[in-house]
Design an enzyme around this catalytic site. Structure first.
Site, PDB file in Angstrom:
ATOM      1  N   ASN A  79       0.903  -1.274   0.049  1.00 37.46           N
ATOM      2  CA  ASN A  79      -0.017   0.092   0.090  1.00 37.46           C
ATOM      3  C   ASN A  79       0.859   1.257   0.097  1.00 37.46           C
ATOM      4  O   ASN A  79       0.315   2.412  -0.113  1.00 37.46           O
ATOM      5  CB  ASN A  79      -1.102  -0.126   1.096  1.00 37.46           C
ATOM      6  CG  ASN A  79      -2.118  -0.894   0.848  1.00 37.46           C
ATOM      7  OD1 ASN A  79      -2.036  -1.539  -0.232  1.00 37.46           O
ATOM      8  ND2 ASN A  79      -2.790  -1.320   2.043  1.00 37.46           N
ATOM      9  N   ARG A 104     -16.739   1.320  -2.228  1.00 35.44           N
ATOM     10  CA  ARG A 104     -15.260   1.802  -2.709  1.00 35.44           C
ATOM     11  C   ARG A 104     -15.689   3.145  -3.521  1.00 35.44           C
ATOM     12  O   ARG A 104     -15.046   2.874  -4.675  1.00 35.44           O
ATOM     13  CB  ARG A 104     -14.515   1.231  -3.132  1.00 35.44           C
ATOM     14  CG  ARG A 104     -14.373  -0.363  -2.261  1.00 35.44           C
ATOM     15  CD  ARG A 104     -13.568  -0.112  -0.910  1.00 35.44           C
ATOM     16  NE  ARG A 104     -12.153   0.092  -1.058  1.00 35.44           N
ATOM     17  CZ  ARG A 104     -11.213  -0.805  -1.232  1.00 35.44           C
ATOM     18  NH1 ARG A 104     -11.455  -1.962  -1.603  1.00 35.44           N
ATOM     19  NH2 ARG A 104      -9.981  -0.352  -1.395  1.00 35.44           N
ATOM     20  N   ASP A 163      -7.049  -3.344   7.840  1.00 37.62           N
ATOM     21  CA  ASP A 163      -6.483  -4.444   7.341  1.00 37.62           C
ATOM     22  C   ASP A 163      -5.959  -5.406   7.978  1.00 37.62           C
ATOM     23  O   ASP A 163      -5.309  -6.491   7.603  1.00 37.62           O
ATOM     24  CB  ASP A 163      -5.188  -3.907   6.395  1.00 37.62           C
ATOM     25  CG  ASP A 163      -5.748  -3.062   5.373  1.00 37.62           C
ATOM     26  OD1 ASP A 163      -4.709  -2.145   4.729  1.00 37.62           O
ATOM     27  OD2 ASP A 163      -6.916  -3.155   4.758  1.00 37.62           O
TER      28      ASP A 163
END
Ligand code: EPZ
Length: 417
Positions: A23, A121, A304
């Site tokens: 990420n 999203r 996460d």
């Protein structure tokens, strides 16, 4: 179709090296579009997602080579500002090329990103930022088109500290005229890594890691060399694995500061965590103490790592509650855990996890990359054999997950059906 076969394993023992952060590297690869010249990125993890965004940049005209975790990117000859559906649909993070392309061409047209298992999203905050900088936005036939005569700095507030929106707006504003202030910005370590890379290219970004980021536009950016930060989510996954298997594991190449919420919650669950210079040692207790976990934007507990902690709670010595505040649908792993004998009840954004004595191996399916990794964790302690399907999700975010678990004594292998 390949699947991951996991057999009940003893306590994990030994040490492994954590790879560069997925990420962090994805927005940084997108940011190379802002440079006139060559960039060299070190500690780039050999992940499917890295190759997907690299293919997108090649489509745009970049020259990219990847060898031994080093990615060299030359974006001198970028010859289009359009990103097609067939490339963007593979990965939501492809949308991160929008900010750089808008900054470079004052015009860009990107296919809308797909949602995915963990929620719709949306991209409204990304577009709010581009509009604030002076771009007009059109949505048509599944594409988003942004254009402007020239981008001008502005002050804007993010209704939610979106990681992607913060990154896209930062990248759009580094070449804008004047100063841009992003309020209620995301504070994740991956935001700081991107800001550091932008500044190494000659940008002027201040305040990354806080909720207010100031970007002073500059004329142009040059190529730079950068080393990607270690992956705090990969680290968290193996820390939980050590905790659940009563193991004793050392992880090399971590940044302790990025793991604070994970370390705090593991210690609350009676897990021993010893902090090194850039390593960490985790020793699992005889019994996991049940804890409550609430995910929040950084520096809160990372969403996460939610599925991995829930896996640990399935066999805790009592009841723990998991609250997911970042995504509206990130409990897809609960049904899979319950098929392995877990006792979890969902109530809206909360999941009540009643610890059971033992899980039982089953055929299960990964629904997103963190849920998939969490199913492997369950398989390590479940009676018998667990087969995890749809493993491409897992391979998006974990380098050699089977090899790393085997190096620690875990009975984990990738098998073809
Ligand atoms: C990044 O996704 C990460 N992905 C995710 O990691 C991570 O879970 C997430 O940040 C949160 O930390 C990458 O960095 C490639 P967001 P991103 O925008 O940027 C809402 C993994 O497992 N939102 O912070 O897409 C959104 O719906 C992945 O490695 C808007 O409402 O996350 C969500 O509920 C999964 N409007 C919340 O914000 C917008 O315009 C957080 O999303 C944008 C987002």
């Amino acid at each position: 179709m390949p699947r991951i076969r996991v057999k009940k394993s003893g306590p994990l023992k030994g040490s492994i090296k954590i790879d560069g952060a997925k990420n962090a590297v994805l927005p940084i690869i997108a940011a190379t579009l802002l440079a006139n010249g060559k960039c060299v990125l070190n500690s780039v993890p050999n992940l499917r997602d890295v190759h997907v965004i690299s293919d997108l940049l090649r489509y745009l005209g970049a020259e990219i080579e990847y060898k031994d975790n080093v990615l060299t990117v030359d974006t001198s000859n970028i010859n289009t500002y359009e990103a097609p559906y067939e490339l963007v649909k593979k990965m939501r993070a492809s949308f991160l090329v929008m900010g750089p392309l808008l900054a470079r061409f004052n015009h860009t047209k990107i296919s809308m990103p797909g949602g995915c298992a963990i929620g719709t999203r949306p991209i409204d905050l990304h577009l709010k930022g581009f509009k604030a900088l002076g771009a007009t936005i059109e949505m048509d036939h599944g594409f988003v088109e942004a254009r402007t005569d020239s981008l001008k700095g502005n002050k804007l507030y993010l209704d939610f500290p979106s990681v992607g929106a913060t990154q896209n707006i930062m990248m759009a504003s580094v070449l804008a005229e004047g100063v841009t202030t992003i309020e209620n910005a995301a504070e994740e370590p991956e935001i700081v890594d991107l800001a550091n890379f932008l500044n190494e290219m000659g940008a002027s970004v201040r305040g990354a890691g806080t909720n207010t980021i100031k970007i002073k536009g500059v004329k142009e950016l040059h190529g730079a060399e950068h080393t990607i930060i270690p992956d705090r989510v990969e680290a968290a996954t193996y820390m939980v694995a050590a905790a659940m298997t009563k193991g004793d594991v050392v992880l090399e190449n971590v940044i302790i500061d990025h793991l604070k919420p994970v370390i705090a919650k593991l210690r609350e669950a009676d897990v021993t965590v010893e902090e090194g210079e850039n390593s960490i040692r985790v020793i699992g207790p005889e019994a996991i103490k049940p804890i409550d976990v609430k995910t929040l934007p950084h520096p809160g507990f990372p969403t996460d790592a939610q599925a991995q902690f829930m896996a640990m709670l399935t066999v805790a010595d009592g009841t723990g509650v998991v609250i997911e505040t970042v995504f509206e649908n990130r409990f897809m792993h609960v049904t899979e855990f319950n098929r392995m004998g877990a006792n979890i009840k969902i109530d809206g954004r909360s999941a009540v996890v009643n610890g059971v004595k033992e899980l039982v191996g089953a055929d299960v399916t990964a629904t997103d990359l963190r849920a998939g990794a969490a199913l492997i964790l369950c398989g390590l302690i479940a009676e018998g054999t667990t087969n995890v399907g749809e493993i491409y999700h897992i391979q998006r975010g974990y380098v050699d997950i089977d090899k790393k678990f085997r190096a620690l004594g875990g009975d984990v292998s990738i098998v073809e059906d």
